[in-house]
Motif scaffolding. Sequence first.
Motif, PDB file in Angstrom:
ATOM      1  N   THR A   1       0.853  -1.187   0.000  1.00 33.76           N
ATOM      2  CA  THR A   1       0.000   0.000   0.000  1.00 33.76           C
ATOM      3  C   THR A   1       0.889   1.236   0.000  1.00 33.76           C
ATOM      4  OG1 THR A   1      -1.691  -1.194   1.244  1.00 33.76           O
ATOM      5  CG2 THR A   1      -1.852   1.219   1.210  1.00 33.76           C
ATOM      6  N   THR A   2       0.595   2.184  -0.899  1.00 33.41           N
ATOM      7  CA  THR A   2       1.424   3.383  -1.026  1.00 33.41           C
ATOM      8  C   THR A   2       0.649   4.631  -0.644  1.00 33.41           C
ATOM      9  OG1 THR A   2       0.875   3.494  -3.381  1.00 33.41           O
ATOM     10  CG2 THR A   2       2.965   2.455  -2.792  1.00 33.41           C
ATOM     11  N   ILE A   3       1.340   5.529   0.064  1.00 37.32           N
ATOM     12  CA  ILE A   3       0.758   6.805   0.489  1.00 37.32           C
ATOM     13  C   ILE A   3       1.685   7.910   0.031  1.00 37.32           C
ATOM     14  CG2 ILE A   3      -0.003   8.212   2.426  1.00 37.32           C
ATOM     15  CD1 ILE A   3      -0.078   5.573   4.069  1.00 37.32           C
ATOM     16  N   LEU A   4       1.178   8.818  -0.786  1.00 38.14           N
ATOM     17  CA  LEU A   4       1.924  10.005  -1.212  1.00 38.14           C
ATOM     18  C   LEU A   4       1.494  11.165  -0.326  1.00 38.14           C
ATOM     19  CD1 LEU A   4       3.817  11.459  -3.184  1.00 38.14           C
ATOM     20  CD2 LEU A   4       1.833  11.766  -4.697  1.00 38.14           C
ATOM     21  N   ILE A   5       2.452  11.815   0.332  1.00 40.21           N
ATOM     22  CA  ILE A   5       2.154  12.911   1.246  1.00 40.21           C
ATOM     23  C   ILE A   5       2.673  14.221   0.665  1.00 40.21           C
ATOM     24  CG2 ILE A   5       2.425  13.795   3.597  1.00 40.21           C
ATOM     25  CD1 ILE A   5       3.278  10.906   4.376  1.00 40.21           C
ATOM     26  N   ASP A   6       1.835  15.247   0.672  1.00 39.81           N
ATOM     27  CA  ASP A   6       2.169  16.615   0.253  1.00 39.81           C
ATOM     28  C   ASP A   6       2.870  16.705  -1.107  1.00 39.81           C
ATOM     29  OD1 ASP A   6       0.941  17.805   2.358  1.00 39.81           O
ATOM     30  OD2 ASP A   6       2.747  18.458   3.376  1.00 39.81           O
ATOM     31  N   PRO A   7       2.194  16.221  -2.158  1.00 41.76           N
ATOM     32  CA  PRO A   7       2.803  16.327  -3.483  1.00 41.76           C
ATOM     33  C   PRO A   7       2.859  17.773  -3.969  1.00 41.76           C
ATOM     34  CG  PRO A   7       0.547  15.561  -3.672  1.00 41.76           C
ATOM     35  CD  PRO A   7       0.862  15.618  -2.202  1.00 41.76           C
ATOM     36  N   TYR A   8       3.839  18.054  -4.768  1.00 32.70           N
ATOM     37  CA  TYR A   8       4.002  19.365  -5.410  1.00 32.70           C
ATOM     38  C   TYR A   8       4.297  19.104  -6.874  1.00 32.70           C
ATOM     39  CZ  TYR A   8       8.846  18.018  -4.901  1.00 32.70           C
ATOM     40  OH  TYR A   8      10.015  17.316  -4.968  1.00 32.70           O
ATOM     41  N   TYR A   9       4.302  20.143  -7.691  1.00 34.25           N
ATOM     42  CA  TYR A   9       4.676  19.953  -9.092  1.00 34.25           C
ATOM     43  C   TYR A   9       6.154  20.258  -9.267  1.00 34.25           C
ATOM     44  CZ  TYR A   9       5.164  20.500 -14.087  1.00 34.25           C
ATOM     45  OH  TYR A   9       5.611  20.393 -15.363  1.00 34.25           O
ATOM     46  N   ARG A  10       6.510  21.462  -8.945  1.00 34.82           N
ATOM     47  CA  ARG A  10       7.898  21.885  -9.039  1.00 34.82           C
ATOM     48  C   ARG A  10       8.145  22.831  -7.875  1.00 34.82           C
ATOM     49  NH1 ARG A  10       9.870  24.107 -14.667  1.00 34.82           N
ATOM     50  NH2 ARG A  10       9.806  21.904 -15.120  1.00 34.82           N
ATOM     51  N   PHE A  11       9.237  22.637  -7.181  1.00 30.17           N
ATOM     52  CA  PHE A  11       9.547  23.495  -6.039  1.00 30.17           C
ATOM     53  C   PHE A  11      11.059  23.656  -5.934  1.00 30.17           C
ATOM     54  CE2 PHE A  11      10.337  24.303  -1.513  1.00 30.17           C
ATOM     55  CZ  PHE A  11       9.572  25.431  -1.355  1.00 30.17           C
TER      56      PHE A  11
ATOM     57  N   ILE B   1       3.284   9.531  -9.912  1.00 26.96           N
ATOM     58  CA  ILE B   1       3.167   8.375  -9.025  1.00 26.96           C
ATOM     59  C   ILE B   1       1.726   7.885  -9.040  1.00 26.96           C
ATOM     60  CG2 ILE B   1       3.365   7.615  -6.613  1.00 26.96           C
ATOM     61  CD1 ILE B   1       5.484   9.808  -6.284  1.00 26.96           C
ATOM     62  N   GLU B   2       1.545   6.571  -8.941  1.00 24.73           N
ATOM     63  CA  GLU B   2       0.208   5.987  -8.852  1.00 24.73           C
ATOM     64  C   GLU B   2       0.024   5.400  -7.454  1.00 24.73           C
ATOM     65  OE1 GLU B   2      -2.713   2.865 -11.179  1.00 24.73           O
ATOM     66  OE2 GLU B   2      -0.863   3.521 -12.128  1.00 24.73           O
ATOM     67  N   PRO B   3      -0.310   6.241  -6.469  1.00 22.74           N
ATOM     68  CA  PRO B   3      -0.443   5.777  -5.084  1.00 22.74           C
ATOM     69  C   PRO B   3      -1.844   5.246  -4.791  1.00 22.74           C
ATOM     70  CG  PRO B   3      -0.770   8.125  -5.149  1.00 22.74           C
ATOM     71  CD  PRO B   3      -0.486   7.683  -6.566  1.00 22.74           C
TER      72      PRO B   3
END
Length: 117
Positions: free
Chosen positions: A19-29, A37-39
């Motif tokens: 099981t995958t969890i993506l936390i606080d994604p951004y585009y460019r920083f 990602i496919e979470p």
Amino acid sequence: MKIKWFGHSAFLLTSERGTTILIDPYYRFIRYRMPSIEPDIVAVTHNHFDHNKIQAATGDYLLVNEPKEYIREDVRIRGFKTFHDKVNGEKRGPNIIYRFQMDDLTICHCGDLGHLL
């Protein structure tokens, strides 16, 4: 549990069952760029551009963006309402701290907590 850091406040947690969890994604920083990602789950701590770009995620995922409890497969998540500043969110708005429980471990992601707990 595997933990992968993507820069800034973005992490990918992967349980032993996958099981995958993506936390606080951004585009460019600054110097960082999020991969696609496919979470299974996407958690957003607050609605600022460097924490809420859910477009970095693909597929059918559970969006976690409120201070409440979520359960999905082998993961339990609890959100707690906090603020992004020292004046109850008046300057920078709300923030959510998340407690993630998986693989007999408990970890916390504070987002942009702006005050003492």
